[in-house]
Motif scaffolding. Structure first.
Motif, short mmCIF file in Angstrom:
data_model
loop_
_atom_site.label_atom_id
_atom_site.label_comp_id
_atom_site.label_asym_id
_atom_site.label_seq_id
_atom_site.Cartn_x
_atom_site.Cartn_y
_atom_site.Cartn_z
N MET A 1 0.84 -1.20 0.00
CA MET A 1 0.00 0.00 0.00
C MET A 1 0.87 1.25 0.00
SD MET A 1 -3.36 -0.24 0.04
CE MET A 1 -3.90 1.21 0.96
N ASN A 2 0.52 2.21 -0.84
CA ASN A 2 1.18 3.51 -0.85
C ASN A 2 0.13 4.54 -0.41
OD1 ASN A 2 1.84 6.22 -2.28
ND2 ASN A 2 3.77 5.09 -2.28
N PRO A 3 0.32 5.17 0.75
CA PRO A 3 -0.71 6.08 1.28
C PRO A 3 -1.07 7.22 0.33
CG PRO A 3 0.95 5.59 2.94
CD PRO A 3 1.47 5.03 1.65
N THR A 4 -0.08 7.77 -0.36
CA THR A 4 -0.35 8.88 -1.27
C THR A 4 -1.22 8.44 -2.43
OG1 THR A 4 1.74 9.93 -0.69
CG2 THR A 4 0.66 10.67 -2.71
N VAL A 5 -0.87 7.32 -3.04
CA VAL A 5 -1.65 6.78 -4.15
C VAL A 5 -3.07 6.44 -3.68
CG1 VAL A 5 -1.86 4.90 -5.82
CG2 VAL A 5 0.38 5.91 -5.35
N ALA A 6 -3.17 5.86 -2.49
CA ALA A 6 -4.48 5.49 -1.96
C ALA A 6 -5.35 6.73 -1.74
CB ALA A 6 -4.31 4.72 -0.65
N ARG A 7 -4.75 7.78 -1.19
CA ARG A 7 -5.52 9.00 -0.92
C ARG A 7 -6.00 9.65 -2.21
NH1 ARG A 7 -1.89 11.34 1.48
NH2 ARG A 7 -1.18 12.83 -0.07
N LEU A 8 -5.12 9.74 -3.20
CA LEU A 8 -5.49 10.35 -4.48
C LEU A 8 -6.54 9.51 -5.21
CD1 LEU A 8 -1.96 11.49 -5.74
CD2 LEU A 8 -3.79 12.93 -4.81
N THR A 9 -6.40 8.19 -5.13
CA THR A 9 -7.36 7.30 -5.78
C THR A 9 -8.74 7.43 -5.15
OG1 THR A 9 -5.60 5.72 -6.32
CG2 THR A 9 -7.86 4.90 -6.36
N LEU A 10 -8.77 7.46 -3.82
CA LEU A 10 -10.04 7.57 -3.12
C LEU A 10 -10.71 8.91 -3.41
CD1 LEU A 10 -11.88 6.05 -1.17
CD2 LEU A 10 -10.66 7.16 0.72
N ARG A 11 -9.91 9.96 -3.47
CA ARG A 11 -10.46 11.28 -3.76
C ARG A 11 -11.09 11.32 -5.14
NH1 ARG A 11 -6.25 16.02 -3.38
NH2 ARG A 11 -6.18 15.22 -1.23
N VAL A 71 -10.98 3.30 -10.41
CA VAL A 71 -9.73 3.59 -9.72
C VAL A 71 -8.55 3.77 -10.68
CG1 VAL A 71 -10.39 2.45 -7.57
CG2 VAL A 71 -9.27 1.12 -9.36
N ILE A 72 -8.71 3.33 -11.95
CA ILE A 72 -7.55 3.45 -12.85
C ILE A 72 -7.92 3.78 -14.30
CG2 ILE A 72 -7.42 1.00 -13.57
CD1 ILE A 72 -4.34 1.27 -13.11
N ALA A 73 -9.07 3.32 -14.78
CA ALA A 73 -9.42 3.51 -16.19
C ALA A 73 -9.52 4.99 -16.56
CB ALA A 73 -10.73 2.79 -16.52
N THR A 74 -10.09 5.79 -15.67
CA THR A 74 -10.24 7.22 -15.94
C THR A 74 -8.88 7.89 -16.09
OG1 THR A 74 -12.29 7.24 -14.66
CG2 THR A 74 -11.28 9.37 -15.14
N GLU A 75 -7.93 7.52 -15.25
CA GLU A 75 -6.59 8.10 -15.31
C GLU A 75 -5.87 7.72 -16.60
OE1 GLU A 75 -4.33 7.25 -11.82
OE2 GLU A 75 -5.95 7.77 -10.45
N ILE A 76 -6.10 6.50 -17.06
CA ILE A 76 -5.49 6.06 -18.31
C ILE A 76 -6.12 6.79 -19.49
CG2 ILE A 76 -5.18 4.09 -19.86
CD1 ILE A 76 -4.92 2.31 -17.43
N ASP A 77 -7.44 6.96 -19.45
CA ASP A 77 -8.15 7.62 -20.55
C ASP A 77 -7.73 9.08 -20.70
OD1 ASP A 77 -9.46 5.31 -21.18
OD2 ASP A 77 -11.30 5.82 -20.09
N ASP A 78 -7.61 9.79 -19.59
CA ASP A 78 -7.29 11.22 -19.70
C ASP A 78 -5.79 11.51 -19.67
OD1 ASP A 78 -6.51 11.04 -17.03
OD2 ASP A 78 -8.33 11.96 -16.25
N GLY A 79 -4.98 10.45 -19.54
CA GLY A 79 -3.53 10.62 -19.59
C GLY A 79 -2.88 11.00 -18.28
N SER A 80 -3.67 11.22 -17.22
CA SER A 80 -3.08 11.62 -15.94
C SER A 80 -2.29 10.51 -15.27
CB SER A 80 -4.17 12.13 -14.99
OG SER A 80 -5.12 11.10 -14.73
#
Length: 238
Positions: A1-11, A71-80
Motif C-alpha cells: 500500500m502507498n498512502p499517497t496513491v491510496a488518498r489520491l485514488t479515493l479522492r 480507480v484506474i481507467a479514468t486516469e489512463i483515458d485522460d492521460g493523468s
C-alpha cells in the motif's frame, strides 16, 4: 500500500457523479428490503431472493464495475496516469494500492447494506444475513480485481464489464448449469451456503471449488494488471 496513491485514488473515486451512483444502488437495496419486510409471505424465500438476486447478483457486480474501473481507467483515458507512472514506484504497488481502495470501497457500499438488508428482512435467523454478507465480501474482491484489470487492458472497460456482468453472470451463469462453475456470483453463493448452511441457502458450486477459484481469479487479475501497467510504462517511454 502507498498512502499517497491510496488518498489520491479515493479522492478521485468519490467524486460527485460517481459518489452519487455509489449511494444510489445500496439505497435501492435497502428501500426494497424495507418495503418487502412488511409485505408478509415466506420471509426466508423472500430474503434469499432479494439478497441473492438483487444484492449478490446485481448490487455487487455494478459496484465492482464502477469502482474497479474507476480507480484506474479514468486516469489512463485522460492521460493523468503518466504523472503517477513517472514516480519511482513499482507498478505492482500502484495496482495493489488501487485494488485495495477498490475492494474497501466495494465492501463499504455493498457488504454493509447487504448485512443491514438481511437483518431487516430476516434478522439473525439461520445465518442468512451473515452468509450473504461474507459472500459479498469475497465476490466484491474478485469483481474489483477483474474490473480493475479491464480498466488497464481496454479503453472500453465499462462496456466490456457490463457485457460480462449482464451476459455471462446474469444470463448464462444463472441458466446454463455448466457455466455456473465459472461464475463469480455462484462462487459467492457457495461461500454464503458454507457460512449459513445448505438448508438456508442453496449453491450449485461446491465450497471446495469456489474458494480456490475466487483466490485464483483475484490473484491472476492483479498480476496481469501489474504486468500490463508495466508494459504501458515502457510504451510511454518509447
Amino acid at each position: 500500500m502507498n498512502p499517497t496513491v491510496a488518498r489520491l485514488t479515493l479522492r478521485g473515486l468519490l467524486g460527485r457523479r460517481r459518489g452519487i451512483l455509489l449511494l444510489v444502488v445500496p439505497a435501492l437495496l435497502l428501500l426494497v428490503s424495507a418495503l418487502a419486510s412488511g409485505a408478509g409471505g415466506d420471509e426466508h424465500d423472500l430474503t434469499v431472493k432479494i439478497l441473492g438476486q438483487l444484492g449478490l447478483g446485481t448490487l455487487v457486480p455494478i459496484l465492482g464495475l464502477v469502482v474497479g474501473t474507476g480507480v484506474i481507467a479514468t486516469e489512463i483515458d485522460d492521460g493523468s496516469i503518466v504523472y503517477l507512472l513517472a514516480k519511482p514506484l513499482p507498478r505492482w504497488q500502484i495496482v495493489t494500492t488501487k485494488l485495495a481502495v477498490a475492494i474497501g470501497t466495494t465492501w463499504v457500499f455493498a457488504a454493509v447494506p447487504t448485512l443491514l438488508s438481511g437483518l431487516l428482512l430476516y434478522g439473525t435467523r439461520d445465518g442468512v444475513a451473515l452468509g450473504y454478507t461474507v459472500a459479498v465480501l469475497v465476490a466484491g474482491a474478485a469483481y474489483s480485481a477483474l474490473f480493475l484489470l479491464l480498466g488497464v487492458v481496454t479503453r472500453h472497460a465499462v462496456v466490456a464489464g457490463l457485457a460480462y456482468a449482464l451476459i455471462w453472470e446474469s444470463l448464462i451463469g444463472n441458466f446454463v448449469a455448466g457455466a455456473r462453475t465459472l461464475s463469480v456470483q455462484q462462487w459467492g453463493r457457495s461461500v454464503a451456503e458454507a457460512v449459513a448452511g445448505d438448508v438456508a441457502i442453496g449453491a450449485d458450486v461446491s465450497f471446495g471449488v469456489a474458494v480456490p477459484l475466487l483466490l485464483a481469479v483475484t490473484v491472476a487479475a492483479t498480476v496481469l494488471a501489474s504486468v500490463k501497467l508495466a508494459g504501458l510504462t515502457l510504451a510511454g517511454d518509447e
